[in-house]
Design an enzyme around this catalytic site. Sequence first.
Site, PDB file in Angstrom:
ATOM      1  N   ARG A 228       0.855  -1.188   0.000  1.00  0.00           N
ATOM      2  CA  ARG A 228       0.000   0.000   0.000  1.00  0.00           C
ATOM      3  C   ARG A 228       0.889   1.235   0.000  1.00  0.00           C
ATOM      4  O   ARG A 228       2.009   1.220   0.523  1.00  0.00           O
ATOM      5  CB  ARG A 228      -0.893   0.033   1.246  1.00  0.00           C
ATOM      6  CG  ARG A 228      -2.088  -0.899   1.180  1.00  0.00           C
ATOM      7  CD  ARG A 228      -3.152  -0.409   0.199  1.00  0.00           C
ATOM      8  NE  ARG A 228      -4.312  -1.287   0.153  1.00  0.00           N
ATOM      9  CZ  ARG A 228      -4.482  -2.276  -0.740  1.00  0.00           C
ATOM     10  NH1 ARG A 228      -3.560  -2.515  -1.658  1.00  0.00           N
ATOM     11  NH2 ARG A 228      -5.575  -3.005  -0.725  1.00  0.00           N
ATOM     12  N   HIS A 276      -1.582   0.692  -9.800  1.00  0.00           N
ATOM     13  CA  HIS A 276      -2.260  -0.239  -8.894  1.00  0.00           C
ATOM     14  C   HIS A 276      -2.924  -1.380  -9.692  1.00  0.00           C
ATOM     15  O   HIS A 276      -4.115  -1.633  -9.557  1.00  0.00           O
ATOM     16  CB  HIS A 276      -3.297   0.479  -8.022  1.00  0.00           C
ATOM     17  CG  HIS A 276      -3.677  -0.316  -6.802  1.00  0.00           C
ATOM     18  ND1 HIS A 276      -4.044   0.246  -5.612  1.00  0.00           N
ATOM     19  CD2 HIS A 276      -3.735  -1.656  -6.583  1.00  0.00           C
ATOM     20  CE1 HIS A 276      -4.326  -0.691  -4.722  1.00  0.00           C
ATOM     21  NE2 HIS A 276      -4.145  -1.867  -5.304  1.00  0.00           N
TER      22      HIS A 276
END
Length: 313
Positions: A228, A276
């Site tokens: 993350r 992502h």
Amino acid sequence: MTSRPALLFACTGVDDAPWLAAFAAQAPDIDVHRWPARGREADIAYALAWNAPAGTWARFPALKAIFSLGAGVDTILADPKLPRHVPVVRMIDPGLVTGMREYVALHVLRHHRQFDELARQQAEHEWNPLTPPLAAGRTVGILGLGQLGTACAETLLSLGFRVCGWSRTPHDLPGVETFTGPEGLAEIARRSEILVNLLPLTPETADILDANLFDLMPKGAAIVNAGRGGHLVEEDLLAAIWRGQIGAATLDVFRTEPLPPEHVFWDEPGITITPHNAAPTRPETAVATLLANLRGFIAGAPLSDVVDRALGY
Ligand code: NDP
Ligand code: OXD
């Protein structure tokens, strides 16, 4: 007559068509509603969630479980109004695992084989055959030895790399040197010429990729962050790249997503950005797993893969 279970599809930034098609094909017994399902709040018993707005879950009084579309549940748990009694189920999915194996292999090999330098040479019309060490001469560290970290460790071992890994609790993985705790983290950092982050974002792991860690690593080491954005202290990475302590970084996740067009990372030569998409959850593999869990629960079995809220993953 028993009423059909109602599931809310509460995913933002996701193309819902293939998901709704997969549910229609595999779950004609379940009513799937699109967010925000106004007027149906009292019927919704289950939800499939990805980046739903904060406060969403408090609107559904009959909610029995939230299934995360992703393996990471940090955004769901960050909702201050998330009801205490509703279990959150993380995504366990063979497609996700395969996608992450591919991504990690691609970027580890790319750093291992000095691909950025070869690309620079091509741009300069330079012919300079480099001879990187064989994989057996390269140590790759993996932070997080869960569903994804363990699979990626296997993939890297099969390519011949020396692999070490770090987790919260001790793990015994054939061929992998494993570590725990702060001293274990420091040891992994000291060894890793390429460090792959596959941790969940929790209060304990936030900001873990920082200057202290980078300074322990071998000079010129590479970072692959597919965990993350909140794991990475952005200014520490830039400073470490500018002084040559970190040679390169592949970043798939960011503190702000999409990464703003003016962000300094876009034009930093040492940084490779992917949007992502290291391991997107694919409905063709994930819906079946979710339905097996959901149907078992409806039939009276306990839910599998429920997140431990105290641990945050
Ligand atoms: P898991 O829950 O299966 O594994 C998490 C691992 O992290 C475990 O090994 C756990 O240790 C370890 N861990 C957690 N907290 C700590 C800590 N404080 N110190 C040391 N180790 C810790 O997660 P997944 O493998 O399924 O996913 C990992 C993360 O990858 C997700 O949370 C998400 O953020 C990210 N992800 C990113 C994707 C992308 O496309 N970029 C796609 C999918 C996931 P232990 O084994 O001891 O419990
Ligand atoms: C996930 C992700 O958590 O895609 O699954 O980031």
